[in-house]
Design an enzyme around this catalytic site. Structure first.
Site, PDB file in Angstrom:
ATOM      1  N   ASP A  69       5.071   0.763  -4.430  1.00  0.00           N
ATOM      2  CA  ASP A  69       6.154   0.546  -3.464  1.00  0.00           C
ATOM      3  C   ASP A  69       6.432  -0.947  -3.294  1.00  0.00           C
ATOM      4  O   ASP A  69       5.600  -1.797  -3.627  1.00  0.00           O
ATOM      5  CB  ASP A  69       5.803   1.169  -2.106  1.00  0.00           C
ATOM      6  CG  ASP A  69       4.525   0.602  -1.507  1.00  0.00           C
ATOM      7  OD1 ASP A  69       3.543   0.454  -2.246  1.00  0.00           O
ATOM      8  OD2 ASP A  69       4.524   0.277  -0.298  1.00  0.00           O
ATOM      9  N   GLU A 134       1.750   0.797   0.443  1.00  0.00           N
ATOM     10  CA  GLU A 134       0.889  -0.316   0.833  1.00  0.00           C
ATOM     11  C   GLU A 134       1.657  -1.237   1.757  1.00  0.00           C
ATOM     12  O   GLU A 134       1.088  -1.876   2.626  1.00  0.00           O
ATOM     13  CB  GLU A 134       0.433  -1.079  -0.410  1.00  0.00           C
ATOM     14  CG  GLU A 134      -0.728  -2.053  -0.168  1.00  0.00           C
ATOM     15  CD  GLU A 134      -0.277  -3.434   0.292  1.00  0.00           C
ATOM     16  OE1 GLU A 134      -1.097  -4.165   0.881  1.00  0.00           O
ATOM     17  OE2 GLU A 134       0.898  -3.788   0.098  1.00  0.00           O
TER      18      GLU A 134
END
Ligand SMILES: [Zn+2]
Length: 376
Positions: A69, A134
């Site tokens: 991400d 994250e």
């Protein structure tokens, strides 16, 4: 001709995987790893995609960890390129996630492919732990995967996180630990009333000041060889409803600690509790623990990383624990040695994020050398 690392980095950047949306990045990685004999376990939790992949059965386990991400691009009009259309300018790949951390993931995959080709029967075990969350809360990311792995007694020995640890030159810094982070949301209670009748009210702002004074003055530790001294910062403070004739009934104070491994979250909570009762305050407090401090002392992984960087870049790397938290904090709970080693962090989360193609090639060779040192 584009090199394999550039190709893969571009393919990943082209997928706008804004947390926690993986947007198909992990399928690309899984397909490549399956081709070279990895066993894949998809471990989605909530909206977060994660996977655990491993190759080999014996010995110690080296885990490559990272996230697919990225943070949003912000106003793309401010970019010189389109954030999700990767572009090469002067041997740099531009695009959101180039440095944090799609470039490093590509470098890991290529390193592992080359390593497996050369050493198909490597003795020790290789693994990947990849998450798609994250950058935001990470509630359903690495934390959850690690919980599952611990529950079924998987042993992780070494973990290499590809976060952008380098500062000025590739490999100049590796992170061997991180400070802990905990936030207090404190409400100090009083009694609301008319400012003209203070005897009928109890002003929590006045009551709070001595406590806040002590809080700001308090020295929590001296720091040590590995960590800077613990820092407490007040981040939000609020009381009153904006009028000048009401004594407020409560004051809200939020403060955050970045703490060394000389402290624990319990010690911090207890100390604050004692300080609040010393000042005889009525209060409510909610704590949010984002991460315990962790430290990887000199061990095989640190030594192999230092040696590989020396061999391939001819420089002495610095071990360091500064910066924000990372998913390394969850993986450290398995007892593994954890380090972060990745590209230069100058443009991360910024407009015109980019990464040097040469750095990624070198990084991949460093990763490959670390595997040779640890897994054969
Ligand atoms: Zn990152």
């Amino acid at each position: 001709m584009e090199c394999p690392i550039t190709k893969l980095t571009k393919a990943l950047i082209a997928r706008p995987s804004i947390s926690p949306d993986d947007h198909g990045c992990q399928s690309i990685l899984i397909e490549r790893l399956e081709k070279i004999g990895f066993t894949i376990e998809r471990m989605p939790f909530g909206h977060t995609k994660n996977f655990w992949a491993h190759r080999g059965k014996n010995g110690k386990t080296l885990v490559f960890a990272g996230h697919t991400d990225v943070v949003p691009s912000g106003d793309y009009m401010q970019w010189s390129t389109f954030p999700f259309i990767p572009k090469i300018i002067n041997q740099y790949i531009y695009g959101r996630g180039a440095a944090d951390m799609k470039g490093a993931i590509a470098a890991m995959i290529i390193a592992v492919e080359n390593f497996v080709k050369k050493h198909p029967a490597h003795y020790n075990r290789l693994a990947f732990l990849i998450t798609s969350d994250e950058e935001t809360k990470g509630t359903y990311g690495t934390r959850k995967v690690v919980e599952s792995l611990i529950n079924r007694r998987e042993t992780l020995n070494y973990c290499l996180v590809g976060e952008p640890s380098s500062q000025l030159k590739l490999g100049d810094i590796i992170k061997t630990g991180r400070r802990g982070s905990i936030t207090a949301n404190l409400i100090i209670l009083g009694t609301q009333g008319h400012v003209a009748y203070p005897a009928l009210a109890d002003n929590p702002v006045h009551r709070a000041t001595n406590f806040l004074h002590d809080l700001i003055k308090k020295k929590w530790d001296q720091g040590n060889d590995f960590f800077p001294e613990t820092s407490m910062q007040i981040t939000n403070i609020h009381a009153g409803i904006g009028v000048n004739n009401i004594i407020p009934g409560k004051i809200f104070v939020q403060f955050n600690f970045r703490f060394s491994n000389d402290l624990t979250d319990i010690l911090i909570r207890d100390t604050i509790k004692n300080m609040l009762s010393y000042h005889q305050l009525k209060y409510e407090i909610k704590w949010e623990l984002s991460g315990q401090p962790f430290l990887t002392c000199h061990g095989n992984l640190v030594n192999s990383a230092v040696q590989s960087i020396q061999e391939l870049t001819n420089q002495k790397t610095k071990l360091c624990t500064s910066g924000g938290t990372s998913d390394g904090r969850f993986i450290a709970q398995t007892g593994a040695e954890v380090i972060e080693l990745g590209p230069i962090n100058a443009t991360i989360h910024k407009v015109d994020e980019c990464v040097s193609i040469n750095d990624l090639k070198q990084l991949s060779l460093i990763y490959q050398r670390i595997m040779e040192l640890l897994l054969l």
